[in-house]
Design a protein around this motif. Structure first.
Motif, short mmCIF file in Angstrom:
data_model
loop_
_atom_site.label_atom_id
_atom_site.label_comp_id
_atom_site.label_asym_id
_atom_site.label_seq_id
_atom_site.Cartn_x
_atom_site.Cartn_y
_atom_site.Cartn_z
N VAL A 172 -22.23 -6.98 -75.23
CA VAL A 172 -22.92 -8.16 -74.70
C VAL A 172 -23.09 -9.14 -75.86
O VAL A 172 -23.86 -8.87 -76.79
N PRO A 173 -22.37 -10.24 -75.85
CA PRO A 173 -22.43 -11.17 -76.97
C PRO A 173 -23.86 -11.62 -77.27
O PRO A 173 -24.60 -12.04 -76.37
N GLY A 174 -24.24 -11.50 -78.53
CA GLY A 174 -25.55 -11.97 -78.97
C GLY A 174 -26.71 -11.03 -78.69
O GLY A 174 -27.85 -11.33 -79.07
N LEU A 175 -26.46 -9.90 -78.04
CA LEU A 175 -27.56 -8.98 -77.71
C LEU A 175 -27.98 -8.20 -78.95
O LEU A 175 -27.18 -7.48 -79.54
N GLN A 176 -29.23 -8.35 -79.32
CA GLN A 176 -29.84 -7.58 -80.39
C GLN A 176 -31.26 -7.22 -79.96
O GLN A 176 -31.86 -7.91 -79.13
N GLY A 177 -31.77 -6.14 -80.55
CA GLY A 177 -33.11 -5.72 -80.17
C GLY A 177 -34.17 -6.77 -80.45
O GLY A 177 -35.18 -6.85 -79.75
N GLY A 178 -33.94 -7.59 -81.49
CA GLY A 178 -34.92 -8.60 -81.85
C GLY A 178 -34.81 -9.89 -81.06
O GLY A 178 -35.58 -10.83 -81.31
N THR A 179 -33.87 -9.95 -80.10
CA THR A 179 -33.73 -11.18 -79.30
C THR A 179 -34.26 -10.97 -77.89
O THR A 179 -35.47 -10.95 -77.68
N ALA A 180 -33.38 -10.79 -76.91
CA ALA A 180 -33.81 -10.70 -75.51
C ALA A 180 -34.79 -9.56 -75.26
O ALA A 180 -35.82 -9.76 -74.59
N PRO A 181 -34.56 -8.33 -75.72
CA PRO A 181 -35.53 -7.27 -75.47
C PRO A 181 -36.90 -7.56 -76.06
O PRO A 181 -37.93 -7.30 -75.41
N ALA A 182 -36.96 -8.08 -77.28
CA ALA A 182 -38.25 -8.39 -77.90
C ALA A 182 -38.95 -9.51 -77.15
O ALA A 182 -40.18 -9.48 -76.99
N ARG A 183 -38.20 -10.50 -76.67
CA ARG A 183 -38.82 -11.58 -75.92
C ARG A 183 -39.37 -11.07 -74.58
O ARG A 183 -40.45 -11.49 -74.13
N ALA A 184 -38.61 -10.18 -73.92
CA ALA A 184 -39.10 -9.60 -72.66
C ALA A 184 -40.36 -8.77 -72.90
O ALA A 184 -41.31 -8.82 -72.11
N PHE A 185 -40.37 -8.02 -74.00
CA PHE A 185 -41.56 -7.25 -74.37
C PHE A 185 -42.77 -8.17 -74.53
O PHE A 185 -43.85 -7.89 -74.00
N ALA A 186 -42.60 -9.26 -75.26
CA ALA A 186 -43.71 -10.18 -75.51
C ALA A 186 -44.18 -10.83 -74.21
O ALA A 186 -45.39 -10.96 -73.97
N ALA A 187 -43.23 -11.24 -73.36
CA ALA A 187 -43.61 -11.89 -72.10
C ALA A 187 -44.44 -10.95 -71.23
O ALA A 187 -45.43 -11.38 -70.61
N TYR A 188 -44.06 -9.70 -71.20
CA TYR A 188 -44.81 -8.74 -70.39
C TYR A 188 -46.15 -8.39 -71.03
O TYR A 188 -47.19 -8.37 -70.36
N MET A 189 -46.15 -8.13 -72.33
CA MET A 189 -47.37 -7.66 -72.98
C MET A 189 -48.46 -8.73 -73.03
O MET A 189 -49.65 -8.39 -73.04
N ARG A 190 -48.08 -9.99 -73.07
CA ARG A 190 -49.12 -11.03 -73.04
C ARG A 190 -49.97 -10.90 -71.79
O ARG A 190 -51.19 -11.10 -71.83
#
Length: 749
Positions: free
Chosen positions: A593-611
């Motif tokens: 998946v081009p550009g997929l890294q743990g510090g990008t989309a997964p981390a952003r989804a984590f932050a969106a949910y945890m807020r």
């Protein structure tokens, strides 16, 4: 005399046929021979066949009569239900889904719309009003199609047989079941009228989605009672009986439309509707009711409800299942995955409370299109998120976050790991190496503590999938499940105590009687508190300044990113305010998946949910102060292998010696006396006896490693072939280098 005898002689000697003559006897023998041939066999076949038919009819008649007498009354059949009804509730008591059989209101024959009756009879049993429960013509037609096509294409079951199967039998395709089904069908039509049988059928047959009966199906699919069904709606419902899951309008709308059109054509062919009525029945215009609880929440119920087989194995009554699911958090988790997952990829999320209760679970971007639960079933490589176990093992072996290590190229058993970007930082501390996910440092740490030790640590923290012990395992090459990795991070959040995910808090009857309640038990300690504090320090740094910066939410967060080779998988796992959440993203076919890294989309989804998830919880600061045990505070590296006061030994005379107690020495008279302690600050003139033999000391100090690195116990560091990591104290020389002291035996590992 002679004249009297002559006529007699003429009669006996005549060549004319006579009753007593020889010629007559010959013809009789010939006839007898003919009867013993095929005619006799045919006659016997007819006789025996007729006898068997009569016997079979007698047995069938007796069976039907007995079945008729044993059938429940009509009122009993109306009140009977099939299967177990399960109402699933969220943590706040909100009903999130109702599973199992759902029965609407009972509609008497006179209130069932005629279009519904005609549609069902036309498509399921067009000779319903002409047969006696079993249709011989239908059976013959089914057999003919079977012989012609080579497999079954048409069923010979009548509506009455389907009713018998629904109420009394199962769906096993066996000859014995078909015989019982036929007998019961005959008995039903002996005891009840055609109208009563059809009424029972339409109120009890299964239409999919847990709906039994036309009223339940009408309310489920069209959101109104069945007595107001239109022709197109009746055609859709009637078409569901053949294959409820395949033709369900909520699962495959086009398949449902195509099947409904077949029903309309059949009704027209049977004279139930005109060509004009069939043409004006617009199936596409039918409005379907929104299906509540059919999306992401079903990932959770699909995981939690099968556990009822273990919790309440013998229960068949209707029940209510109270779960740990938080409706608001589930919506936030679904939105976070859908908003951040890369195009063409899938995402999964598991969120646990501090006691292991599952607050939210998302197994994919859309349950309707794919009900495969990637949160609990999929196994993928965790990448650098696996370093959690590497550093846990290192901290348990004596490392601290401030110890200095060297980030440099390294080769272990022919394997040469590289850092992301291909750069090396040189001498850095453990905290920085973890925050920036330095692969070379993780490889050296894993090599020093032992890859078997790292695997054992992962097992200890709840990883259930196979783990390899090749050197590359430190970078996360063993497949894992999202729920297992989340569980491991939750154990760190719980200060090193085990956390077992669960989803059911209690099960009650519909009257409120409690059948099961989840036990409240403390988790087993997995690592000492100082190890949990140290790894929390590292995890918090990774979010504050390292690869997990996108996971910041304005309060303390500890977590770790994970990215696999060629960007096939992206992970972020972390915790804050008692809630631990794991996020995975990637493609089902494991393509990059081009550009997929743990510090990008997964981390952003984590932050969106945890807020959202922690918004109503107080801010909690992490306990990261290292309160090391006294034995580890000693500068001697040998102390890292255990507290010397925790073991005893036997001296040369076989006496058990406790090193923590003053040794007894014999007096001149032979009686042991306690030696006097020297004044404070003075040296003891003689050393105490050796605490262990030479083999043990060689192994403990690293002079000789155990044969199996995995055999080393907690706190021991096996020495493996290959490069050794060099630790540098913050304000001193390299740890592991020769000591500047005059001691002839330098300490180190």
């Amino acid at each position: 005399m002679a004249r009297r005898d002559e006529p007699g002689r003429r009669r006996t000697g005549s060549t004319q046929p006579s009753r007593g003559g020889q010629p007559q006897r010959g013809r009789s023998a010939s006839s007898k021979s003919e009867l013993t041939g095929w005619r006799l066999a045919l006659r016997r076949l007819i006789v025996w066949g007729a006898g068997l038919v009569i016997l079979g009819l007698a047995v069938l008649g007796i069976s039907v009569a007995m079945a008729t007498r044993s059938l429940p009354s009509y009122q009993q059949l109306k009140s009977s239900q099939v299967g177990q009804m399960i109402v699933v509730r969220a943590a706040d008591g909100t009903e999130i889904v109702s599973l199992g059989p759902s029965y609407g209101k009972w509609l008497p024959y006179s209130r069932i719309p005629q279009v519904m009756k005609d549609a069902s009879v036309s498509v399921e049993d067009r000779r319903y009003f002409d047969h006696f429960g079993v249709d011989p013509l239908g059976i013959a037609r089914s057999l003919a199609v079977r012989v012609k096509s080579g497999h079954w294409r048409q069923g010979g079951s009548t509506i009455t047989q389907q009713l018998a199967r629904t109420i009394f039998l199962n769906n096993n395709r066996t000859f014995a079941r078909k015989v019982r089904e036929g007998v019961l069908a005959l008995a039903l039509e002996q005891k009840f009228t055609k109208e009563q049988v059809l009424e029972l059928y339409l109120n009890k047959v299964y239409f999919g989605g847990g709906a039994y009966g036309i009223d339940s199906a009408s309310r489920k699919f069209f959101n109104h009672p069945a007595d107001t069904l239109s022709l197109p709606e009746a055609a859709i419902i009637a078409g569901l009986v053949k294959a409820p899951s395949r033709y369900s309008p909520t699962a495959d709308a086009q398949a449902a439309i195509d099947r409904a059109n077949v029903v309309l054509q059949t009704m027209q062919a049977n004279g139930k509707i005109s060509a004009g009525e069939a043409a004006h029945a617009d199936i596409d215009a039918v409005k379907l009711a929104p299906q509540e609880g059919q999306n992401s929440v079903r990932y959770f119920t699909d995981w939690a409800l099968p556990q009822l087989d273990m919790l309440l194995p013998d229960n068949t009554e209707p029940i209510e299942v109270w779960t740990t699911l938080d409706i608001g958090m589930q919506r936030a988790a679904t939105a976070a995955i859908q908003a951040n997952v890369p195009r063409g990829s899938q995402g999964a999320l598991v969120s646990l409370d501090r006691d292991g209760g599952v607050l939210a679970m998302v197994g994919g971007t859309d349950y309707v299109s794919s009900n495969y639960n990637r949160a609990t079933n999929a196994v993928r490589q965790p990448g650098s998120a696996w370093k959690l176990f590497v550093y846990l093992a290192a901290l348990e072996a004596g490392y601290t976050p401030t110890d200095r290590v060297v980030d440099e190229p390294v080769t272990i058993d022919g394997w040469s790991p590289r850092n992301s970007g291909g750069t090396y930082a040189g001498a850095i501390d453990v905290r920085t190496a973890f925050a920036y996910s330095k692969n070379t440092v993780a490889a050296q740490l894993g090599n020093e503590v032992g890859f078997g030790t790292v695997a054992s640590m992962a097992r200890r923290f709840g990883i259930t999938t196979p783990i390899n012990t090749m050197p590359s395992m430190v970078l996360g090459t063993s497949d894992v499940r999202v729920i297992d990795m989340t569980r491991a991070f939750a154990a760190v959040s719980a200060k090193g105590s085990a956390v077992d995910p669960y989803g059911i808090t209690k099960v009650t009857t519909l009257d409120g009687e409690v059948l099961y309640r989840h036990p409240r038990e403390g988790g087993q300690a997995l690592v000492p508190p100082y190890v949990a504090a140290g790894i929390t320090d590292l995890l918090q740094t990774a979010v504050n300044i390292g690869t997990g910066r996108a996971a910041q939410i304005g309060r303390p967060v500890a977590g770790k990113t994970g990215t696999t080779s060629s960007n096939k998988d992206g992970w972020f796992l972390g915790f804050s305010s008692g809630i631990t959440t794991g996020v995975w993203m990637g493609r089902d076919d494991a393509r990059a998946v081009p550009g997929l890294q743990g510090g990008t989309a997964p981390a952003r989804a984590f932050a969106a949910y945890m807020r959202y998830a922690v918004s109503k919880r107080p801010v909690e600061n992490f306990e990261t102060d290292l309160k090391l045990p006294e034995w580890q505070l000693e500068p001697d590296d040998e102390a890292n292998f255990g507290d010397p006061g925790n073991y005893q030994y036997v001296d040369e005379q076989g006496n058990l010696i406790d090193p923590t107690q003053p040794a007894e020495v014999p007096a001149p008279g032979g009686q042991p006396v306690q030696p006097a302690f020297p004044p404070e600050g003075e040296m003891v003139p003689s050393a105490p006896p050796a605490a262990a033999n030479d083999d043990f000391l060689d192994q403990a100090t690293g002079a000789r490693a155990p044969a199996d690195p995995a055999a080393a116990g907690p706190g021991q560091r096996p020495t493996n072939p290959g490069p050794r990591i060099i630790r540098i104290p913050p304000d001193g020389p390299v740890r592991g280098a020769p000591s500047p002291s005059p001691s002839p035996v330098p300490r180190g590992y």
